[in-house]
Design a protein around this motif. Structure first.
Motif, PDB file in Angstrom:
ATOM      1  N   PHE A 644       0.756  -1.544   0.053  1.00  7.65           N
ATOM      2  CA  PHE A 644      -0.003  -0.254   0.071  1.00  7.65           C
ATOM      3  C   PHE A 644       0.512   1.466  -0.040  1.00  7.65           C
ATOM      4  CE2 PHE A 644      -2.236  -2.801   2.797  1.00  7.65           C
ATOM      5  CZ  PHE A 644      -3.191  -3.379   2.018  1.00  7.65           C
ATOM      6  N   PRO A 645       1.808   1.312  -0.298  1.00  6.33           N
ATOM      7  CA  PRO A 645       2.553   2.669  -1.246  1.00  6.33           C
ATOM      8  C   PRO A 645       2.056   4.207  -1.345  1.00  6.33           C
ATOM      9  CG  PRO A 645       3.143   1.118  -3.634  1.00  6.33           C
ATOM     10  CD  PRO A 645       2.213   0.110  -2.412  1.00  6.33           C
ATOM     11  N   ARG A 646       2.285   5.178  -0.608  1.00  4.13           N
ATOM     12  CA  ARG A 646       1.413   5.701  -1.606  1.00  4.13           C
ATOM     13  C   ARG A 646       2.338   7.780  -1.240  1.00  4.13           C
ATOM     14  NH1 ARG A 646      -0.966   5.697   3.819  1.00  4.13           N
ATOM     15  NH2 ARG A 646      -0.753   6.708   4.797  1.00  4.13           N
ATOM     16  N   PHE A 647       2.334   7.959  -2.746  1.00  4.24           N
ATOM     17  CA  PHE A 647       3.091   9.737  -2.189  1.00  4.24           C
ATOM     18  C   PHE A 647       3.050  10.321  -0.781  1.00  4.24           C
ATOM     19  CE2 PHE A 647       3.279  13.513  -4.009  1.00  4.24           C
ATOM     20  CZ  PHE A 647       5.337  14.204  -4.783  1.00  4.24           C
ATOM     21  N   LYS A 648       3.633  10.877  -0.939  1.00  2.00           N
ATOM     22  CA  LYS A 648       3.949  11.722   0.485  1.00  2.00           C
ATOM     23  C   LYS A 648       4.195  13.217  -0.428  1.00  2.00           C
ATOM     24  CE  LYS A 648       5.351  11.950   4.582  1.00  2.00           C
ATOM     25  NZ  LYS A 648       5.544  11.604   5.588  1.00  2.00           N
ATOM     26  N   LYS A 649       5.398  13.377  -0.665  1.00  2.00           N
ATOM     27  CA  LYS A 649       6.080  14.689  -1.396  1.00  2.00           C
ATOM     28  C   LYS A 649       7.055  14.459  -2.140  1.00  2.00           C
ATOM     29  CE  LYS A 649       8.750  15.193   2.971  1.00  2.00           C
ATOM     30  NZ  LYS A 649       9.677  16.506   3.876  1.00  2.00           N
ATOM     31  N   LEU A 650       7.232  15.175  -2.502  1.00  2.00           N
ATOM     32  CA  LEU A 650       8.165  15.011  -4.182  1.00  2.00           C
ATOM     33  C   LEU A 650       9.771  16.120  -2.979  1.00  2.00           C
ATOM     34  CD1 LEU A 650       9.386  15.082  -6.870  1.00  2.00           C
ATOM     35  CD2 LEU A 650       8.879  17.554  -7.350  1.00  2.00           C
ATOM     36  N   ARG A 651      11.067  15.357  -3.121  1.00  2.00           N
ATOM     37  CA  ARG A 651      11.866  15.365  -2.091  1.00  2.00           C
ATOM     38  C   ARG A 651      13.105  16.391  -3.584  1.00  2.00           C
ATOM     39  NH1 ARG A 651      13.041  13.588   2.147  1.00  2.00           N
ATOM     40  NH2 ARG A 651      14.755  14.945   2.521  1.00  2.00           N
ATOM     41  N   LYS A 652      13.135  17.854  -3.005  1.00  3.41           N
ATOM     42  CA  LYS A 652      13.780  18.389  -4.437  1.00  3.41           C
ATOM     43  C   LYS A 652      15.110  18.590  -4.040  1.00  3.41           C
ATOM     44  CE  LYS A 652      10.420  21.690  -4.201  1.00  3.41           C
ATOM     45  NZ  LYS A 652       9.302  22.637  -5.179  1.00  3.41           N
ATOM     46  N   ASP A 653      14.930  18.372  -2.244  1.00  2.00           N
ATOM     47  CA  ASP A 653      16.732  18.272  -2.271  1.00  2.00           C
ATOM     48  C   ASP A 653      17.498  17.674  -1.885  1.00  2.00           C
ATOM     49  OD1 ASP A 653      14.665  17.120  -0.637  1.00  2.00           O
ATOM     50  OD2 ASP A 653      16.069  17.716   1.446  1.00  2.00           O
ATOM     51  N   LYS A 654      16.685  16.380  -2.618  1.00  7.82           N
ATOM     52  CA  LYS A 654      17.817  15.264  -3.488  1.00  7.82           C
ATOM     53  C   LYS A 654      17.793  14.969  -4.294  1.00  7.82           C
ATOM     54  CE  LYS A 654      16.778  12.300   1.226  1.00  7.82           C
ATOM     55  NZ  LYS A 654      17.627  11.237   1.284  1.00  7.82           N
ATOM     56  N   ASN A 655      18.619  14.573  -4.870  1.00  7.29           N
ATOM     57  CA  ASN A 655      19.034  13.733  -6.584  1.00  7.29           C
ATOM     58  C   ASN A 655      19.490  12.032  -5.935  1.00  7.29           C
ATOM     59  OD1 ASN A 655      21.804  13.363  -5.609  1.00  7.29           O
ATOM     60  ND2 ASN A 655      22.560  14.885  -6.407  1.00  7.29           N
ATOM     61  N   TRP A 656      19.074  11.597  -7.378  1.00  3.99           N
ATOM     62  CA  TRP A 656      19.088  10.200  -7.343  1.00  3.99           C
ATOM     63  C   TRP A 656      20.302   9.448  -6.679  1.00  3.99           C
ATOM     64  CZ3 TRP A 656      22.997   6.373  -9.098  1.00  3.99           C
ATOM     65  CH2 TRP A 656      24.310   6.778 -10.107  1.00  3.99           C
ATOM     66  N   LYS A 657      21.343  10.743  -6.543  1.00  2.00           N
ATOM     67  CA  LYS A 657      22.358   9.565  -5.024  1.00  2.00           C
ATOM     68  C   LYS A 657      22.697   9.455  -3.716  1.00  2.00           C
ATOM     69  CE  LYS A 657      25.953  11.884  -9.092  1.00  2.00           C
ATOM     70  NZ  LYS A 657      27.159  12.745  -9.079  1.00  2.00           N
ATOM     71  N   SER A 658      21.770  10.471  -3.198  1.00  2.00           N
ATOM     72  CA  SER A 658      21.311  10.648  -2.362  1.00  2.00           C
ATOM     73  C   SER A 658      19.601   9.584  -1.865  1.00  2.00           C
ATOM     74  CB  SER A 658      20.808  11.770  -1.676  1.00  2.00           C
ATOM     75  OG  SER A 658      19.871  12.272  -2.535  1.00  2.00           O
ATOM     76  N   ALA A 659      19.057   8.715  -2.734  1.00  4.75           N
ATOM     77  CA  ALA A 659      18.027   8.120  -2.167  1.00  4.75           C
ATOM     78  C   ALA A 659      18.309   6.758  -2.202  1.00  4.75           C
ATOM     79  CB  ALA A 659      17.154   7.630  -4.139  1.00  4.75           C
ATOM     80  N   LEU A 660      17.540   6.689  -1.405  1.00  7.37           N
ATOM     81  CA  LEU A 660      18.203   4.948  -1.074  1.00  7.37           C
ATOM     82  C   LEU A 660      18.672   4.011  -2.076  1.00  7.37           C
ATOM     83  CD1 LEU A 660      17.518   4.813   2.156  1.00  7.37           C
ATOM     84  CD2 LEU A 660      15.346   2.701   1.347  1.00  7.37           C
ATOM     85  N   SER A 661      19.715   3.216  -1.667  1.00  9.23           N
ATOM     86  CA  SER A 661      20.812   2.505  -1.838  1.00  9.23           C
ATOM     87  C   SER A 661      19.813   0.668  -1.650  1.00  9.23           C
ATOM     88  CB  SER A 661      21.868   2.646  -1.898  1.00  9.23           C
ATOM     89  OG  SER A 661      22.095   2.003  -0.532  1.00  9.23           O
ATOM     90  N   VAL A 662      19.953   0.537  -1.881  1.00  6.66           N
ATOM     91  CA  VAL A 662      19.641  -1.743  -1.459  1.00  6.66           C
ATOM     92  C   VAL A 662      20.192  -1.832  -0.024  1.00  6.66           C
ATOM     93  CG1 VAL A 662      20.184  -3.659  -2.979  1.00  6.66           C
ATOM     94  CG2 VAL A 662      19.900  -2.030  -4.820  1.00  6.66           C
ATOM     95  N   GLN A 663      21.504  -0.985  -0.440  1.00  4.04           N
ATOM     96  CA  GLN A 663      22.001  -1.789   1.348  1.00  4.04           C
ATOM     97  C   GLN A 663      21.916  -1.187   1.812  1.00  4.04           C
ATOM     98  OE1 GLN A 663      23.935  -4.479   1.235  1.00  4.04           O
ATOM     99  NE2 GLN A 663      23.844  -4.544   3.326  1.00  4.04           N
ATOM    100  N   GLU A 664      21.927   0.132   1.754  1.00  4.54           N
ATOM    101  CA  GLU A 664      20.771   1.017   3.086  1.00  4.54           C
ATOM    102  C   GLU A 664      19.551   0.755   3.301  1.00  4.54           C
ATOM    103  OE1 GLU A 664      22.964   4.978   1.511  1.00  4.54           O
ATOM    104  OE2 GLU A 664      21.399   4.840   1.073  1.00  4.54           O
ATOM    105  N   PHE A 665      18.579   0.299   2.256  1.00  2.00           N
ATOM    106  CA  PHE A 665      17.405  -0.421   2.298  1.00  2.00           C
ATOM    107  C   PHE A 665      17.291  -1.633   3.670  1.00  2.00           C
ATOM    108  CE2 PHE A 665      13.975  -2.865   2.145  1.00  2.00           C
ATOM    109  CZ  PHE A 665      12.957  -2.287   2.242  1.00  2.00           C
ATOM    110  N   LEU A 666      18.209  -2.808   3.001  1.00  2.00           N
ATOM    111  CA  LEU A 666      19.011  -3.877   4.009  1.00  2.00           C
ATOM    112  C   LEU A 666      18.987  -3.375   5.400  1.00  2.00           C
ATOM    113  CD1 LEU A 666      19.713  -6.264   1.007  1.00  2.00           C
ATOM    114  CD2 LEU A 666      17.535  -6.462   1.626  1.00  2.00           C
ATOM    115  N   ASP A 667      20.278  -2.577   5.745  1.00  2.00           N
ATOM    116  CA  ASP A 667      20.554  -1.829   7.096  1.00  2.00           C
ATOM    117  C   ASP A 667      19.399  -1.484   7.494  1.00  2.00           C
ATOM    118  OD1 ASP A 667      23.424  -3.435   5.886  1.00  2.00           O
ATOM    119  OD2 ASP A 667      23.529  -1.097   5.612  1.00  2.00           O
ATOM    120  N   LEU A 668      18.607  -0.471   6.489  1.00  2.00           N
ATOM    121  CA  LEU A 668      16.987  -0.207   7.404  1.00  2.00           C
ATOM    122  C   LEU A 668      16.658  -1.691   8.312  1.00  2.00           C
ATOM    123  CD1 LEU A 668      14.892   2.334   8.138  1.00  2.00           C
ATOM    124  CD2 LEU A 668      15.015   2.035   6.003  1.00  2.00           C
TER     125      LEU A 668
END
Length: 998
Positions: A644-668
């Motif tokens: 049930f994912p839903r959009f919250k907001k556009l992260r204009k303060d981030k680019n693709w390099k600062s989005a969540l990575s595979v490893q970061e998600f697994l750590d999270l």
């Protein structure tokens, strides 16, 4: 259930007329042939569609007549729809007879359970039409049919997302018939029965070709809508049922059979007998549904309590599976035998999967139910949830694996893997008696006395009694902690209400609560075109996690794994902003040449969840997505996805390099140590304009070579990516650098050099002394001129913050050589009154100057005398933060209240042992937090603890204390590491990753 069918559901055998007469002895027979098919759209579909388009307009010229023929006023839209339907039904009764079932099968195709699904969707129909009409796939019409969601070409653009409308547009150019066709409704039904039985394209193609020869384009358009079961004519089945017979809706609720509604209720003057109004064995009914959550617990509990004499209501855990009803009846062919039937909420028959009897070798569940019923139980109907249970973990498996587990159980019942578990929460029928009129409390008593639970196969779902909102809050916190689906509140004094959403049952789901749930920043890598009012535009998006292959930041290394599909929560403004940031950067997905080096899907060649369009992560946007939970899925390359994912907001303060990575998600997800994780953040400086690279060739200045080679050994990076510079002089302070050296510094850090300030929009002009060029710009008064020291400070600051995202410093007074009118106020806000920067590290020499100024300053009295001065400073800082500037380090924890927890036996212990806690407390104080002296303080937002000094019982006791606090908001319980890592990263990190656990 899984999105793809693993094992096809068996097709029902075609019934003979003799068998139907025996099963329905009183069924009506028409005295004449059915109406022509084109009468459906001429007399029914088109008029209803017109009312749908203009619901608020005046009624047609025809008016209702009173008993003496006088007008009674215009019809409202609801009355107009009823009027259209009544006229069609009256004509059918007059010209054809009382058996309207052939017409209702086409009018309400999604309610017809007697005809199996066709197994063909828009793309298959489009391919077959291309073959039938012999259209070139590369032609405009071929493209529009095969890419129906795309905006298309020419006139098809207005019908993007409307597949049937596109088909009409193409068919109308090359019709076999221009006049209405000659097929009757009965003949269309006969051909559709054959189409539903066909499983291969070579069997389906001749049938569709036959329709093409006998129908005009408008008939074919409506036929396609019938096949897709997407009518959307503006009238629901409830309206048709009410016009047909006053008991039609009731009979459909207890039977889910359109055929029975038409055949047993053909005379509106003959009402259902009382015994025919209840549910029956082996007859799928429409279950009761839970009402959506209200705005507050208080309102929900008030509805549940009803009376002070009996204020009790029940709390059940909301299960993460599929709603299922189980029917059991005697099987006379086997001594003591029983036969079973299973149906889903949508009336889909799953008996083939879970079993039709105790001795069904293909039954994933019934073979385990031999001793599941008390002696004397002959027949029953149970309502419950089919979930997947993992015996090794002794825990439920996330949604999406039920059918896979059932198939595995069918093949090997002794395999100790995930299995179906039926959790029963209601009994509606017992030994010939309908129990739906009894109260829930009485039905639960009957349930307890009827079945014997089979461990982790067939169990009664537990409940808790409650009377207050506090109990609801505590239960909700408990299910949130266990990553469960939510709660259902039930009124134990209520009857069972078939096919109804009522306040007697209300669901409370964590994703509805603002204080619960996870938010993840993911990068958009694909898009799906919408249908209907969203047609012609990307309406949902495929989001990915970047594959972090080290510390490389090169463009060639960017790659994302598909992770989730998001289509909810967007406003029109959100779509517009995403289009603004990505316009012109989307590319059509080519299944033959997928961009696997950039976007990797699941399923290999199958390309699960393949998008219509794709985009490079570096050209895309990052979106913040909120979800109920994480679940296993083979439809996404990650192997996991969001529920049930839903959009919250556009992260204009981030680019693709600062989005969540595979490893970061697994750590999270695992809440593991993250010391070696590289997480990047970007800060949105809304006043900093990113400039598109211009293709215009810069002017060449005589005697100056732009490509002059200068020995450069300074730092390189991406600080000035996308920015244009016009450097007019050298630098003398703080470092001496020539004009070419400054230009090379800018180029090495991503900037572009121009030799005139008008060569590119919003060019940043740089100078330190007044030359002819500089004086000319100053005279114009429209261009700000920045000192070279700003360039050097930006580079130095990013060297200090190595490992953090590239950050462009805001301008300070010391950075400005010349400012336009109104610029000074903005620049002044970036430093305090002593010119100490909020964003830049201060050097030793600068700090000495600042301290000296403070000693000599006579302004302290002025500051003290002005009571609102501090508030003005705070307001100015907050304004800058809101605009996207970096939060000042002394502002990081502002607005939060911390309670540092230590066990009573350690409060008087040697303070040296708690040095980490003391350091964290000092850091928090420096960063503007408020400290609470007691856990009972209602303002506490975070409880900070050192897990190394706490036992499991200490943590359990602490969690119990938090759960018992009044109010809905529970403070975050985090480790000292959260304070330290947030300080180190200069940003508040997600508390979920730093939870204190046993």
């Amino acid at each position: 259930m899984d999105s793809d069918e693993i094992v096809p559901e068996p097709l029902p055998a075609m019934e003979r007329e003799e068998d139907l007469d025996e099963k329905y002895p009183n069924r009506p027979h028409n005295r004449a042939a059915t109406l022509p098919f084109h009468e459906l759209y001429a007399s029914l579909f088109n008029p209803l569609s017109e009312i749908k388009k203009k619901p608020a307009g005046p009624a047609p010229a025809r008016r209702k007549l009173g008993p003496h023929g006088q007008g009674t006023g215009s019809l409202n839209p609801f009355e107009r729809r009823r009027d259209v339907i009544e006229r069609f039904i009256s004509r059918w009764r007059k010209d054809v007879g009382d058996d309207i079932y052939p017409a209702f099968r086409l009018i309400l195709p999604d309610k017809d359970r007697d005809r199996p699904m066709y197994g063909i969707k828009e793309k298959v129909i489009g391919k077959m039409l291309v073959k039938i009409m012999k259209i070139n796939k590369e032609s405009e019409d071929g493209y529009n049919l095969l890419n129906w969601k795309l905006p298309g070409q020419a006139a098809a653009t207005r019908m993007a997302g409307d597949f049937a409308g596109r088909c009409y547009d193409v068919l109308s150019k090359r019709p076999m018939r221009t006049e209405a066709g000659d097929l009757t409704i009965a003949e269309v039904n006969d051909k559709l029965d054959k189409l539903s039985a066909a499983t291969k394209e070579n069997e389906q193609l001749p049938i569709l070709s036959d329709f093409y020869r006998h129908m005009n384009p408008e008939e074919l358009m409506w036929l396609i809508r019938i096949i897709l079961r997407q009518m959307k004519v503006g009238a629901t089945e409830r309206t048709f049922f009410h016009v047909w017979h006053p008991d039609a809706e009731n009979l459909y609720s207890i039977s889910s059979s359109l055929r029975r509604v038409c055949w047993e209720l053909h005379d509106p003057n003959i009402r259902l007998e009382a015994e025919d109004r209840g549910i029956a064995l082996m007859q799928c009914f429409q279950p009761q549904l839970a009402q959506f959550q209200m705005h507050s617990f208080e309102k929900m509990v008030a509805r549940m309590r009803q009376t002070e004499e009996d204020p009790v209501f029940w709390i059940e855990e909301k299960l993460d599976g599929e709603r299922m009803q189980l029917h059991m009846a005697p099987d006379n062919s086997v001594p003591g035998g029983r036969k079973f039937g299973f149906w889903s909420r949508k009336a889909k028959d799953y008996t083939y999967l879970y079993g039709n009897g105790i001795y069904d070798e293909n039954g994933a569940l019934t073979r385990h139910l031999k001793d599941a019923f008390v002696d004397g139980v002959q027949s029953l109907i149970l309502d419950g949830e089919m979930i997947t249970w993992d015996p090794e973990q002794d825990a439920p498996v996330p949604f999406g694996t039920l059918k896979t587990a059932a198939i595995a159980e069918q093949r090997n019942p002794f395999l100790n893997g995930p299995r179906p578990l039926f959790r029963v929460f209601d009994i509606l029928y017992l030994n010939g008696r309908d129990l739906t009129k009894y109260t829930l409390r009485d039905r639960r008593n009957a349930l307890q006395k009827t079945i014997r639970p089979v461990h982790r196969r067939f169990e009664i779902h537990p409940y808790e009694e409650a009377t207050t909102t506090t109990e609801v809050e505590i239960s909700l916190r408990k299910v949130v902690a266990e990553a469960s689906e939510g709660l259902v509140l039930k009124n134990p004094r209520s009857p069972y209400r078939l096919n109804e959403r009522h306040d007697d049952w209300m669901k409370v789901k964590p994703e509805y609560m603002t204080e619960f749930g996870e938010s993840l920043d993911v990068v958009v890598v694909g898009g799906y075109y919408g249908s209907g009012h969203r047609g012609g535009a990307l309406a949902s998006f495929l989001c990915g996690l970047r594959v972090d292959d080290g510390h490389s930041k090169e463009r060639e290394s960017m790659k994302c794994w598909s992770f989730c599909k998001v289509g909810g929560g967007f406003t029109a403004a959100d779509y517009q902003e995403i289009r603004h940031h990505t316009d012109g950067k989307w590319k059509e997905w080519d299944p033959k040449r997928p961009p696997t080096s950039v976007v990797e899907l699941a399923g290999g060649d199958a390309q699960h969840e393949r998008p219509d369009m794709w985009i490079k992560p570096s050209d895309s946007v990052v979106v913040c997505v909120k979800a109920a939970s994480v679940s296993v899925s083979d439809q996404f390359r990650m192997g996991l996805t969001l529920r049930f994912p839903r959009f919250k907001k556009l992260r204009k303060d981030k680019n693709w390099k600062s989005a969540l990575s595979v490893q970061e998600f697994l750590d999270l997800k695992a809440n593991a140590e993250q010391e070696h994780r590289e997480k990047e953040f970007s800060v949105d400086n809304s006043r900093k304009k990113r400039i598109k690279r211009t293709t215009k060739k810069p002017l060449t200045i005589a005697g100056y070579d732009e490509n002059e080679v200068v020995q450069y050994a300074g730092p390189s990076g991406h600080i000035f990516d996308g920015l244009n510079f016009f450097i007019m002089t050298e630098s003398t302070v703080p470092d001496k650098k020539s004009k070419p050296e400054l230009e090379q510094l800018v180029k090495a850090n991503g900037g572009k050099i121009h030799q005139i300030n008008t060569a590119a929009p919003d060019t940043i002009c740089v100078a330190e002394r007044r030359t002819v060029k500089v004086a000319s710009l100053q005279k114009g008064g429209e261009v700000n001129i920045v000192r070279p020291s700003w360039l050097l400070d930006c580079v130095k600051q990013n060297e200090v913050d190595a490992g953090l995202p590239d950050f462009l410093l805001p301008f300070e007074i010391r950075h400005m050589f010349f400012m336009t009118q109104g610029k000074e106020e903005e620049v002044t806000a970036n430093t305090d009154q002593f010119m100490d920067s909020y964003a830049r590290d201060t050097t030793v020499d600068e700090l000495k100057d600042i301290l000296k100024q403070m000693e000599e300053s006579q302004d302290q009295a002025t500051i003290s005398a002005e009571p609102h001065a501090l508030h003005k400073v705070e307001a100015r800082i907050q304004e800058r933060v809101d605009l996207g500037y970096t939060v000042p380090c002394g502002w990081l924890f502002k607005g939060l209240t911390f309670f540092f927890f230590v066990t009573p036996d350690r409060e008087t212990a040697d303070q040296e042992e708690d040095l980490p806690l003391r350091l964290a407390r000092n850091t928090a104080l420096f960063a503007s937090t408020q400290l609470a002296s007691s856990l009972a303080d209602k303002h506490v937002t975070h409880v900070i603890a050192n897990p190394e000094t706490l036992s499991a019982s200490d943590i359990s006791s602490l969690r119990g204390s938090l759960a018992a606090r009044p109010g809905k908001k529970v403070p975050h319980l985090v480790s000292l590491e959260w304070v330290q890592e947030s300080w180190r990263n200069g940003s508040l990190l997600d508390e979920e990753r730093f939870q204190v656990r046993h």
